[in-house]
Each structure stands twice: as C-alpha cells, then as structure tokens.
Design an enzyme around this catalytic site. Structure first.
Site, short mmCIF file in Angstrom:
data_model
loop_
_atom_site.label_atom_id
_atom_site.label_comp_id
_atom_site.label_asym_id
_atom_site.label_seq_id
_atom_site.Cartn_x
_atom_site.Cartn_y
_atom_site.Cartn_z
N ASN A 210 0.69 -1.17 0.01
CA ASN A 210 -0.11 0.09 -0.02
C ASN A 210 0.82 1.29 -0.06
OD1 ASN A 210 0.39 1.01 2.96
ND2 ASN A 210 -0.37 -1.31 3.11
N ASP A 279 -4.91 -6.31 5.36
CA ASP A 279 -5.67 -6.99 5.81
C ASP A 279 -5.84 -8.51 5.23
OD1 ASP A 279 -6.71 -4.91 7.44
OD2 ASP A 279 -7.81 -3.95 5.90
N ASP A 306 -5.05 -9.54 13.01
CA ASP A 306 -5.09 -8.02 13.39
C ASP A 306 -4.51 -7.72 14.85
OD1 ASP A 306 -6.08 -5.66 14.45
OD2 ASP A 306 -7.98 -5.77 13.36
N ILE A 307 -3.18 -7.15 14.51
CA ILE A 307 -2.25 -6.97 15.56
C ILE A 307 -2.73 -6.37 16.52
CG2 ILE A 307 0.20 -6.33 15.85
CD1 ILE A 307 0.59 -6.60 12.80
N1 CTP Z 1 -4.17 -2.88 12.17
C1 CTP Z 1 -3.34 -4.02 12.75
N2 CTP Z 1 -3.34 -5.34 12.11
C2 CTP Z 1 -4.11 -5.50 11.04
C3 CTP Z 1 -4.80 -4.42 10.51
C4 CTP Z 1 -4.74 -3.38 11.10
O1 CTP Z 1 -2.55 -3.87 13.69
N3 CTP Z 1 -3.93 -6.64 10.30
C5 CTP Z 1 -4.17 -1.65 12.86
C6 CTP Z 1 -3.58 -0.50 12.06
O2 CTP Z 1 -2.10 -0.35 12.26
C7 CTP Z 1 -4.44 0.74 12.60
C8 CTP Z 1 -5.78 -0.07 12.69
O3 CTP Z 1 -5.54 -1.37 12.99
O4 CTP Z 1 -3.89 1.07 13.57
C9 CTP Z 1 -6.54 0.02 11.39
O5 CTP Z 1 -7.86 -0.60 11.76
P1 CTP Z 1 -8.46 -1.63 10.58
O6 CTP Z 1 -9.89 -1.72 10.81
O7 CTP Z 1 -7.61 -2.73 10.45
O8 CTP Z 1 -8.55 -0.35 9.36
P2 CTP Z 1 -8.48 -0.92 7.73
O9 CTP Z 1 -7.39 -1.84 7.69
O10 CTP Z 1 -8.33 0.21 7.08
O11 CTP Z 1 -9.89 -1.52 7.86
P3 CTP Z 1 -10.97 -1.49 7.08
O12 CTP Z 1 -10.44 -1.97 5.63
O13 CTP Z 1 -11.98 -2.16 7.36
O14 CTP Z 1 -11.30 0.06 7.31
#
Ligand code: CTP
Length: 411
Positions: A210, A279, A306-307
């Site tokens: 990204n 994701d 999801d960390i």
């Molecule tokens: N995050 C994480 N691990 C993941 C995905 C996201 O730690 N696998 C953290 C990012 O660092 C950020 C937050 O979660 O602090 C973002 O939330 P998230 O809901 O995952 O956002 P998006 O990935 O943008 O989700 P969506 O596509 O549903 O908007």
C-alpha cells in the site's frame, strides 16, 4: 539526546547589535542537524546583511511580507506551517511590544501569529529599556500566552553599560531551544510503535502493498522519544531514517509484524499502531515468478492477523492506540473501530486524493487527525506530521496517566 536533529527552525532576527551573534547561532543550529530559515525585520538588515544568513543557513532569507518572488518559493503561510519552532534572537523591545499586541505588520510578526509552532524569544536590549515597565508588562503578557523566554542575562552591553538585557550566549540558546522538544511527559515509559506498510508476497518479485510511507509512525516514535520514553519501532518497508535513540525492528509481512509485536509487548506500557497492515495476503506464495498465460488471473486471499485487536485483548494489556485511515464516513468508521477493537484511543484521518488529485494522508508531509476516545474527542488541525505526532503523543500521555490514576484509585 540531540532533539534539534531534523527540526525546522525559523530564526527571526529583529534590529539590534546582537544580530551578529545570530550568524554563529545559525551555524550551530545547522551543526545540530536543524534546517534553518532566517526571517529578518527591516532594521535587522541594517546590522547584518541577508546574504550572510543566506550563506550560513543554506536557504534564501525572508524579509518582506508581500514579496512576490519569496511567496512563489515558500509563501508565508507555508513557512508558518513548515516551522517546528520559531526563535527570535535577538528580540528587541519593539519586537516584543508588537508581539504582545498581536500585530502583524511585517513578515516576522505575521508568522508568529500564523504559526502554531512554539515561539521562543531571546531578548537583547539596553538594561534601562529591559527594566522599563512597558517592556516588563509585555514580557508578562507573552509569558502568560506560553511564549518561551531564553534570557536575557546580566553583563556588559554594546552600549557600554552593564546590567540585564544581554542576549544569551549561542551555546546556551542552542541548549534552550533543544529543551523545547523534550517534554518528559513519557519519562520512564516504554512505548511500542508500528509503522509503514506491509508487503505480502505473490511470488518472488511481486507483492501486495500500500501507499504508506511510514512517516507518521516514525514521527510518533521520535515524538515519544523526545517525551522521554524508551521506544521500539517495528516497521514495514520504509525509506524513513530511524529516529535517534529509537530501537528499530524491520519486518516485511503482517505475520512478521505480528510476531515481532507479540514478542515485544510485555516490556511496553503503550502501544501505538500506525502501520498500514495488509488485511489480506495471498493464500499461497508461488516459489517461482508467475508467467503470463491466461487472459485473467485470480489470486486467492486470506485474512492476516489483526495485530492491534490482538494487543488490545491481551492480558495484561498496554494502553492501545489505533489509527483509522478512511476515504469516507471518517468519524463513524473510526468510532466503530475504537469500540470493536476495545481501544483506548483512535486517530482518524482521511486518505486518498483531494480535488486537485494531490495525495492526502498517505505519502504526504502534512496531515490532520481527529482523535477519539471513550467519552471525548479532539481535532488536531492540519500540520506537518512531525508536529501532529508531538500533539498526539501529548494526548496519549495525558490519557494514559489519567487512566493509571483512575486504576490506582479504584484498586
Ligand atoms: N491494524 C493492525 N493489524 C492489521 C490491520 C490493522 O494492527 N492486520 C491496525 C492498524 O495499524 C491501524 C488500525 O488497525 O491502527 C486500522 O484498523 P482496521 O480496522 O484494520 O483498518 P483497515 O485495515 O483500514 O480496515 P477497513 O479496511 O475495514 O477499514
């Protein structure tokens, strides 16, 4: 710790014989790693030429508010936003009087009004002017507004008199300015930050990634360090330089970031997830480079860990701060993330392209944040990411300490 490294400093010079010392100050600030842009009042140019400061700062000197050429290079509003701090050295009695009144009749005073950056003054004037009630009243007004005063000190003066009103010496000014960036609000705390994108391999040469540059996460790591914390930064692929005194761990994929975070977690009281973690990742990675055969190609994806959610549900858990990068419905999406992931705080920002097809959020030096927590919110207006990071760290420290007091009282 040298907190001036990489900082953008506007050095304002008002009219006074001490202006000659600011030539040396410019050099020392640059030696400390700061970028310096000099702004001179008209009377300052009677004492030292702009050319001197141009050569020493390596940047054009700004003197006029309405200078078409300068505005085309870096307009005064841009300059105001560029600054991490404004130091006026020497600050004359007249300059202090204008600032106390909030006047904007030249470039320097206008910048001071237009900038949200900390303002510091190094007064230099004759001792009688310094002790005059008018000057002392202006001083009080400026102090009450949060303006920082560096000096003056007592000593022999250019006018032949001895007393208060001598500008602080250059090394002391550099120290004092560096002190502005050390807040100490996270002294003794351990902060874990994730930053940058993750790359999820499709085959040995291709990946899903990204547009995140890592800038915001690196700025947060630096701001937390400046606030006195020990900082570990876990970063995906990023070209950003490692902030001084920050322990950096490089990873590439979401799975590696997850492992690294889980390994570090116990030692940290605050977790800030600024990384743009993928994701989804390809369900399988081809060991050989994929060749083009068919007209269409589908890649099957699976969810990554999801960390942030894992950290927020761990026990004991650190104070957990997330980011929400959204292209629409910023606040409702961010509040949903705050609740669904049981976070203590979330910083929401719009990403994508603006009306002029310029990047906002990602890959850009500027950003704006809307920070939400359980029962409150605060807007951090558009500013450089380094400035925003410092404001965010202050907010995090405030709420972290408040929560701890609350936990102690209810234990
Ligand atoms: N995050 C994480 N691990 C993941 C995905 C996201 O730690 N696998 C953290 C990012 O660092 C950020 C937050 O979660 O602090 C973002 O939330 P998230 O809901 O995952 O956002 P998006 O990935 O943008 O989700 P969506 O596509 O549903 O908007």
């Amino acid at each position: 710790m040298n907190t001036l490294n990489g900082k953008h400093i506007i050095l304002g010079i008002s009219g006074g014989i001490a202006a000659y010392k600011s030539a040396e100050l410019t050099r020392r600030l640059r030696d400390a790693g700061a970028q310096v842009r000099v702004v001179m009042t008209r009377s300052a140019t009677e004492f030292v030429t702009p050319l001197t400061f141009q050569a020493l700062s390596g940047n054009p000197v700004h003197t006029e508010l309405l200078d078409e050429k300068a505005e085309a290079g870096m307009g005064h509003i841009q300059l105001a936003r560029w600054a991490d701090a404004i130091l006026i050295a020497p600050a004359s009695a007249n300059c202090m009087a204008k600032l106390a009144q909030g006047r904007a009749d030249d470039l320097l005073t206008t910048l001071c009004l237009a900038s949200g950056a900390p303002l510091a003054l190094a007064p230099a004037m004759n001792r009688v002017m310094w002790s005059d009630t008018a000057t002392q009243n202006n001083l009080l007004t400026l102090k009450q507004r949060g303006v920082h005063l560096f000096g003056p000190v007592a000593g022999s003066q250019a006018c032949g008199e001895t007393g208060d009103g001598r500008m602080l010496e250059v090394p002391d000014l550099v120290d004092a300015l560096s002190g502005l960036f050390k807040s100490g609000v996270l002294q003794g705390k351990h902060v874990l930050v994730t930053a940058g994108p993750t790359y999820e391999a499709i085959d040995p040469v291709r990946f899903i990634g990204n547009r995140s540059s890592g800038r915001m996460g690196f700025a947060i790591a630096n701001a937390a360090r400046e606030a006195g914390a020990s900082v570990t930064l876990i970063s995906g692929p990023s070209l950003e330089a490692t902030p001084e005194d920050v322990n950096r761990i490089d990873v590439e994929t979401a799975a590696q970031m997850y492992e690294a975070v889980m390994q570090q977690l116990r030692q940290h009281q605050i977790f800030i997830a600024a990384a743009a973690v993928a994701d989804y990742r390809p369900k399988s990675t081809s060991r050989q480079k994929l060749k083009k055969h068919a007209e269409e190609l589908s890649i099957e994806l699976e969810r990554t860990e999801d960390i942030l959610a894992a950290v927020a549900s761990s026990k004991p858990r650190p104070f957990a701060v997330g980011f929400a990068a959204e292209t629409e419905n910023l606040l409702s999406n961010a509040r949903a993330k705050l609740e669904n992931k049981s976070l203590d705080m979330i910083a929401a920002n719009l990403v994508g392209k603006d009306a002029n097809a310029q990047d906002i959020g990602f890959n850009n030096e500027y950003n704006a944040l809307h920070v939400l927590w359980g029962d409150g919110e605060q807007v951090l207006e558009q500013a450089r990411k380094t400035t925003l990071a410092r404001e965010l760290v202050k907010l995090v420290a405030h709420h972290y300490n408040k929560n701890r007091r609350h936990e102690k009282n209810s234990a």
